[in-house]
Design a protein around this motif. Sequence first.
Motif, mmCIF file in Angstrom:
data_model
loop_
_atom_site.group_PDB
_atom_site.id
_atom_site.type_symbol
_atom_site.label_atom_id
_atom_site.label_comp_id
_atom_site.label_asym_id
_atom_site.label_seq_id
_atom_site.Cartn_x
_atom_site.Cartn_y
_atom_site.Cartn_z
ATOM 1 N N MET A 1 50.038 9.790 37.000
ATOM 2 C CA MET A 1 48.620 9.536 36.845
ATOM 3 C C MET A 1 48.154 9.942 35.447
ATOM 4 N N LYS A 2 48.616 11.130 34.992
ATOM 5 C CA LYS A 2 48.204 11.595 33.673
ATOM 6 C C LYS A 2 48.680 10.632 32.588
ATOM 7 N N LYS A 3 49.892 10.087 32.773
ATOM 8 C CA LYS A 3 50.442 9.164 31.795
ATOM 9 C C LYS A 3 49.563 7.912 31.682
ATOM 10 N N ARG A 4 49.078 7.421 32.816
ATOM 11 C CA ARG A 4 48.204 6.247 32.794
ATOM 12 C C ARG A 4 46.872 6.553 32.129
ATOM 13 N N LEU A 5 46.313 7.701 32.445
ATOM 14 C CA LEU A 5 45.000 8.046 31.895
ATOM 15 C C LEU A 5 45.048 8.303 30.397
ATOM 16 N N THR A 6 46.200 8.672 29.872
ATOM 17 C CA THR A 6 46.301 8.922 28.436
ATOM 18 C C THR A 6 46.797 7.708 27.661
ATOM 19 N N PHE A 10 44.243 1.929 28.171
ATOM 20 C CA PHE A 10 43.375 2.283 29.291
ATOM 21 C C PHE A 10 42.109 2.972 28.799
ATOM 22 N N ILE A 11 42.270 3.871 27.850
ATOM 23 C CA ILE A 11 41.106 4.583 27.308
ATOM 24 C C ILE A 11 40.146 3.597 26.643
ATOM 25 N N ALA A 14 38.333 1.672 29.350
ATOM 26 C CA ALA A 14 37.348 2.504 30.043
ATOM 27 C C ALA A 14 36.098 2.716 29.187
ATOM 28 N N VAL A 15 36.305 2.926 27.897
ATOM 29 C CA VAL A 15 35.164 3.122 26.989
ATOM 30 C C VAL A 15 34.350 1.833 26.877
ATOM 31 N N GLY A 16 35.043 0.706 26.784
ATOM 32 C CA GLY A 16 34.350 -0.580 26.722
ATOM 33 C C GLY A 16 33.555 -0.857 27.985
ATOM 34 N N LEU A 17 34.148 -0.565 29.135
ATOM 35 C CA LEU A 17 33.451 -0.756 30.404
ATOM 36 C C LEU A 17 32.230 0.152 30.496
ATOM 37 N N ALA A 18 32.392 1.406 30.086
ATOM 38 C CA ALA A 18 31.263 2.343 30.136
ATOM 39 C C ALA A 18 30.115 1.856 29.264
ATOM 40 N N TYR A 19 30.428 1.346 28.077
ATOM 41 C CA TYR A 19 29.365 0.857 27.189
ATOM 42 C C TYR A 19 28.670 -0.357 27.789
ATOM 43 N N GLN A 20 29.429 -1.255 28.397
ATOM 44 C CA GLN A 20 28.828 -2.438 29.012
ATOM 45 C C GLN A 20 27.917 -2.065 30.169
ATOM 46 N N THR A 42 37.609 11.566 20.995
ATOM 47 C CA THR A 42 39.010 11.209 20.806
ATOM 48 C C THR A 42 39.710 12.194 19.882
ATOM 49 N N TYR A 43 39.074 12.543 18.762
ATOM 50 C CA TYR A 43 39.684 13.495 17.831
ATOM 51 C C TYR A 43 39.849 14.865 18.475
ATOM 52 N N ALA A 44 38.892 15.272 19.306
ATOM 53 C CA ALA A 44 39.015 16.556 19.995
ATOM 54 C C ALA A 44 40.197 16.537 20.968
ATOM 55 N N LEU A 45 40.379 15.441 21.689
ATOM 56 C CA LEU A 45 41.511 15.335 22.615
ATOM 57 C C LEU A 45 42.840 15.316 21.866
#
Length: 61
Positions: A1-6, A10-11, A14-20, A42-45
């Motif tokens: 799961m962590k591999k998919r989320l990173t 995918f990121i 997810a960011v594009g969907l959130a903005y829409q 992103t830079y913090a992560l």
Amino acid sequence: MKKRLTNPLFIAAAVGLAYQVLEKYGVAPDFGTWQIGVDLVTYALIGSGVYSTFKKTEPVE
């Protein structure tokens, strides 16, 4: 799961969907402000990921 989320694709999706979704409800900031926020998170992560790979040193007595 962590591999998919990173996964960068995918990121980005997810960011594009959130903005829409925010734009649909009329609460989205202008795109430049949104991009700055995404960049900061992103830079913090990335930084925390790099920092976590450092070896811990023993205190010098």
